[in-house]
Enzyme design. Structure first.
Site, short mmCIF file in Angstrom:
data_model
loop_
_atom_site.label_atom_id
_atom_site.label_comp_id
_atom_site.label_asym_id
_atom_site.label_seq_id
_atom_site.Cartn_x
_atom_site.Cartn_y
_atom_site.Cartn_z
N LYS A 16 0.83 -1.21 0.00
CA LYS A 16 0.00 0.00 0.00
C LYS A 16 0.87 1.27 0.00
O LYS A 16 0.60 2.19 -0.74
CB LYS A 16 -0.93 0.01 1.22
CG LYS A 16 -1.86 -1.20 1.31
CD LYS A 16 -2.77 -1.12 2.51
CE LYS A 16 -2.07 -1.12 3.85
NZ LYS A 16 -1.33 -2.36 4.19
N ARG A 92 -9.85 0.07 8.98
CA ARG A 92 -9.30 -1.24 9.34
C ARG A 92 -10.31 -2.11 10.05
O ARG A 92 -9.98 -3.24 10.42
CB ARG A 92 -8.10 -1.04 10.27
CG ARG A 92 -6.79 -0.92 9.55
CD ARG A 92 -5.72 -0.74 10.59
NE ARG A 92 -4.54 -1.49 10.29
CZ ARG A 92 -3.54 -1.02 9.56
NH1 ARG A 92 -3.61 0.17 9.01
NH2 ARG A 92 -2.47 -1.75 9.36
N ARG A 126 11.74 -5.68 5.13
CA ARG A 126 11.59 -4.24 4.85
C ARG A 126 12.55 -3.41 5.71
O ARG A 126 12.75 -3.69 6.88
CB ARG A 126 10.16 -3.79 5.15
CG ARG A 126 10.02 -2.27 5.08
CD ARG A 126 8.61 -1.80 5.07
NE ARG A 126 7.86 -2.29 6.21
CZ ARG A 126 6.54 -2.15 6.32
NH1 ARG A 126 5.86 -1.56 5.37
NH2 ARG A 126 5.91 -2.62 7.37
N ARG A 155 11.44 -1.19 11.04
CA ARG A 155 10.30 -0.70 11.82
C ARG A 155 10.12 -1.57 13.06
O ARG A 155 10.30 -2.78 12.99
CB ARG A 155 9.03 -0.75 10.96
CG ARG A 155 8.46 0.62 10.67
CD ARG A 155 7.42 0.58 9.62
NE ARG A 155 6.20 -0.14 10.02
CZ ARG A 155 5.08 -0.14 9.31
NH1 ARG A 155 5.03 0.54 8.18
NH2 ARG A 155 4.02 -0.80 9.71
N ARG A 166 -0.01 -8.88 13.61
CA ARG A 166 -0.63 -7.92 12.68
C ARG A 166 -1.47 -8.65 11.64
O ARG A 166 -2.55 -8.19 11.27
CB ARG A 166 0.44 -7.06 12.00
CG ARG A 166 1.05 -6.04 12.95
CD ARG A 166 2.34 -5.47 12.41
NE ARG A 166 2.18 -4.74 11.17
CZ ARG A 166 3.18 -4.47 10.34
NH1 ARG A 166 4.41 -4.87 10.61
NH2 ARG A 166 2.96 -3.79 9.25
P1 AP5 Z 1 4.92 -1.57 1.83
O1 AP5 Z 1 4.57 -0.79 0.60
O2 AP5 Z 1 5.68 -0.84 2.91
O3 AP5 Z 1 3.62 -2.30 2.40
P2 AP5 Z 1 2.33 -1.75 3.14
O4 AP5 Z 1 1.15 -2.44 2.57
O5 AP5 Z 1 2.30 -0.25 3.15
O6 AP5 Z 1 2.61 -2.33 4.58
P3 AP5 Z 1 2.52 -1.70 6.02
O7 AP5 Z 1 3.30 -2.61 6.93
O8 AP5 Z 1 2.95 -0.27 6.05
O9 AP5 Z 1 1.01 -1.83 6.29
P4 AP5 Z 1 0.30 -1.88 7.61
O10 AP5 Z 1 -1.08 -1.71 7.12
O11 AP5 Z 1 0.54 -3.04 8.50
O12 AP5 Z 1 0.99 -0.73 8.45
P5 AP5 Z 1 0.54 0.71 8.90
O13 AP5 Z 1 1.73 1.55 8.88
O14 AP5 Z 1 -0.69 1.13 8.15
O15 AP5 Z 1 5.75 -2.85 1.35
C1 AP5 Z 1 6.27 -3.78 2.29
C2 AP5 Z 1 7.66 -4.27 1.82
O16 AP5 Z 1 7.51 -5.01 0.61
C3 AP5 Z 1 8.67 -3.16 1.52
O17 AP5 Z 1 9.94 -3.57 1.92
C4 AP5 Z 1 8.61 -2.99 -0.01
O18 AP5 Z 1 9.84 -2.55 -0.54
C5 AP5 Z 1 8.25 -4.40 -0.47
N1 AP5 Z 1 7.36 -4.42 -1.63
C6 AP5 Z 1 6.28 -3.62 -1.87
N2 AP5 Z 1 5.68 -3.96 -3.04
C7 AP5 Z 1 6.40 -5.02 -3.53
C8 AP5 Z 1 6.28 -5.83 -4.70
N3 AP5 Z 1 5.31 -5.62 -5.60
N4 AP5 Z 1 7.20 -6.82 -4.88
C9 AP5 Z 1 8.19 -7.05 -3.97
N5 AP5 Z 1 8.35 -6.30 -2.85
C10 AP5 Z 1 7.47 -5.30 -2.64
O19 AP5 Z 1 0.03 0.44 10.40
C11 AP5 Z 1 0.94 0.14 11.45
C12 AP5 Z 1 0.19 0.07 12.78
O20 AP5 Z 1 -0.47 1.34 13.06
C13 AP5 Z 1 -0.94 -0.95 12.87
O21 AP5 Z 1 -0.47 -2.23 13.21
C14 AP5 Z 1 -1.81 -0.33 13.97
O22 AP5 Z 1 -1.28 -0.55 15.26
C15 AP5 Z 1 -1.72 1.15 13.69
N6 AP5 Z 1 -2.79 1.62 12.77
C16 AP5 Z 1 -2.63 2.11 11.50
N7 AP5 Z 1 -3.82 2.43 10.96
C17 AP5 Z 1 -4.76 2.14 11.89
C18 AP5 Z 1 -6.18 2.22 11.92
N8 AP5 Z 1 -6.88 2.67 10.87
N9 AP5 Z 1 -6.82 1.83 13.04
C19 AP5 Z 1 -6.15 1.39 14.11
N10 AP5 Z 1 -4.81 1.26 14.16
C20 AP5 Z 1 -4.12 1.63 13.06
#
Ligand code: AP5
Length: 211
Positions: A16, A92, A126, A155, A166
């Protein structure tokens, strides 16, 4: 024409953040991401909100969701200020999806589909550049500059144990959100298990044909 309002859904590690960066550049919209917003405010005092823990950090480092009350306020504020956006990390759970309906209409709802095995591999490999915020992967996308490589950090929630939690939280809370948008007929599924540029071609076309 008004700028597009895009929602991008998918499991942790589905790409994402990677695709949102491309969407932001190409479509000239804001990147509204609850994950980054919460990481920037990890030690914010939320004890007056009747929550289990006193800061977002305590939820995030366990892989749990931060309470809706905190996250809803962040998103509402960001969307009010945005002229077109890609929303990443929200909603979420079904309560957040209902809240979002009261805040804005959406032009496109995308879901990036990636298998569980690949998600774990992506998250544990990552690394982030703390100076630029750029995302890398030790195997798939390592930095070319050795200076950047040296300063990369992992991270706090990308350890194997927290990644498992997660993904469990994702299956329990966020998959129903994807099913909900699917049932409304709004959902556009994109195969996220390909090289980032191939995924991007599909994402771009999907947004262009929906707006
Ligand atoms: P990346 O693009 O970083 O993936 P992502 O989908 O953005 O993953 P996140 O870990 O950021 O998502 P998340 O939803 O768990 O975390 P968030 O920060 O929202 O790609 C991942 C890796 O793969 C990278 O190394 C990249 O280079 C590689 N990659 C990407 N595309 C690729 C491809 N096509 N091929 C190969 N490699 C590839 O949330 C974190 C925490 O915040 C949650 O756990 C929660 O505690 C809190 N939080 C956030 N939002 C909420 C909410 N709405 N409600 C409650 N708590 C929340």
């Amino acid at each position: 024409m008004a700028q597009p309002r895009i929602l991008i859904l998918g499991a942790p590690g589905a790409g994402k953040g990677t695709q949102s960066a491309k969407i932001t550049d190409h479509f000239d919209v804001d990147h509204v991401t609850t994950g980054d917003a919460l990481r920037a405010n990890k030690d914010m005092d939320i004890s007056d909100m009747d929550t289990e823990y006193d800061t977002p950090r305590e939820y995030m480092d366990r892989g749990e969701l931060v309470p809706d009350e905190v996250v809803n306020a962040i998103v509402e504020e960001a969307l009010t200020q945005a002229d077109g956006f890609v929303l990443d990390g929200y909603p979420r759970n079904l309560e957040q999806a209902e809240e979002l309906e009261g805040m804005t209409d959406l032009d496109v709802v995308l879901s990036l589909d990636v298998s569980e095995e690949e998600l774990v591999h992506r998250l544990t490999g990552r690394r982030m550049d703390p100076e630029t915020g750029d995302i890398y992967h030790l195997e798939y996308n390592p930095p070319e500059d050795p200076e950047v490589e040296e300063r990369l950090v992992q991270r706090d929630d990308d350890t194997e144990e927290t990644v498992k939690e997660r993904l469990r939280v994702y299956h329990e809370n966020t998959e129903p959100v994807i099913e909900y948008y699917d049932e409304t007929g709004a959902l556009e599924r994109v195969d996220g298990e390909r090289a980032p540029e191939e995924v991007w071609e599909d994402v771009k076309e999907t947004i262009e044909s929906a707006t």
